[in-house]
Design an enzyme around this catalytic site. Structure first.
Site, PDB file in Angstrom:
ATOM      1  N   ASP A 126       2.537  33.914  93.945  1.00 15.97           N
ATOM      2  CA  ASP A 126       1.207  34.541  93.950  1.00 15.97           C
ATOM      3  C   ASP A 126       0.115  33.489  94.162  1.00 15.97           C
ATOM      4  OD1 ASP A 126       2.140  37.078  93.612  1.00 15.97           O
ATOM      5  OD2 ASP A 126       1.924  37.074  91.431  1.00 15.97           O
ATOM      6  N   LYS A 143      10.018  39.614  85.453  1.00 14.91           N
ATOM      7  CA  LYS A 143       9.490  38.308  85.879  1.00 14.91           C
ATOM      8  C   LYS A 143       9.572  37.213  84.804  1.00 14.91           C
ATOM      9  CE  LYS A 143       6.064  40.059  89.143  1.00 14.91           C
ATOM     10  NZ  LYS A 143       4.663  39.928  89.566  1.00 14.91           N
TER      11      LYS A 143
END
Ligand code: ATR
Length: 280
Positions: free
Chosen positions: A106, A71
């Protein structure tokens, strides 16, 4: 097949290839929306990640999800938006005008799930967030963006909470773990971002009876689906938002960016993923 006739496809890039619910979610939306497209899992080791991502289109993909351990590299190799920059990690890649862009979904997963489960949650003045890891960063960003005045951030390692507070400014109040009890009575929103309560991890010991009667409780843990924290909050009649809801809502934006339609988080989709989680 030429690029024009080939069905659009996205993928999840991780290493090792972990069992993920993302294919189930995206295939459900492709099927129910009648879109011809695909979503694959691509196991790419760290040493091959840059080549793969920088030639994502040549590998046959219009975009991708990125998971551990890639990520942070995904952020560095693309043009991130403010959300990915704030979280310090990208989990979604897509092309915009030929340029590889990235975001972190998220934040909208967390906020979208709260909107769906506990509309009006953002009238809380004080939120209490437990944990100061990567997931907490997304939560704190979402809370501040939605206008929560004070975010009390409690973490076992106070230094990590302080570092996050420095990044986000005066709206965030880092506190020690032992302060949780005295903050509960004014927390209109309580969020667990730690691994406490997760299957195989220690329990989260906390007295939800001390929360105000209008409080909303969110837990990012989704194995088990209903954590002890959520069960206790529901038993008290409080509104709750669970980790599976966040997982489903965070997938919405990627699908929309790759396939051009905004999908819905339906009870049918939730039941499908729940069945997969409970059979695992
Ligand atoms: P993620 O990216 O999922 O947020 P992480 O960065 O590893 O994962 O963060 C895990 C969080 O759970 C941290 O806030 C961690 O606290 P520390 O910063 O003190 O490590 C918290 N956590 C894990 N185990 C814990 C425990 N037994 N008690 C309290 N907090 C715990």
């Amino acid at each position: 097949m030429t690029a024009e006739t080939r069905a659009r496809a996205a993928c999840l890039i991780g290493w090792p290839a972990a069992h993920s619910r993302s294919p189930l979610i995206h295939h459900y939306w492709l099927r129910t929306l009648g879109i011809e497209g695909g979503y694959n899992i691509e196991a790419v080791p760290p040493e091959g990640f840059a080549e793969f991502v920088l030639h994502l289109s040549a590998h046959g993909f219009v975009g991708a999800n990125v998971t551990r351990p890639h990520k942070e590299r995904a952020l560095a190799l693309s043009k991130p938006d403010a959300r990915a920059r704030a979280v310090g990690a990208a989990n979604t890649l897509w092309y915009e005008g030929g340029e590889l862009r990235s975001t972190n979904t998220d934040i909208e997963g967390f906020v979208g799930n709260l909107d769906a489960c506990a509309a009006g949650w953002d009238t809380a003045e004080d939120a209490l967030v437990l944990g100061a890891g990567g997931a907490s960063r997304a939560v704190v960003f979402g809370l501040l963006e939605r206008g929560i005045k004070r975010v009390h951030l409690a973490n076992r390692t106070l230094e990590r909470a302080r570092a996050l507070g420095q990044q986000f400014g005066a709206g965030v109040h880092p506190v020690g773990w032992e302060t949780i009890g005295e903050l509960l009575p004014r927390a209109g929103l309580l969020v667990n971002t730690t691994s406490l309560g997760m299957h195989g991890q220690p329990s989260l010991h906390l007295d939800v009876g001390r929360l105000p009667s209008h409080a909303v409780v969110a837990d990012l843990v989704y194995v088990p689906l209903q954590t002890e924290l959520l069960a206790a909050a529901q038993a008290r009649g409080l509104k709750t938002a669970d980790g599976l809801g966040m997982l489903l809502h965070q997938a919405v934006r990627g699908f929309e960016l790759w396939f051009g339609q905004r999908p819905a988080v339906t009870p049918e989709l939730r039941a499908l993923v729940e069945a997969d989680l409970t059979s695992a």
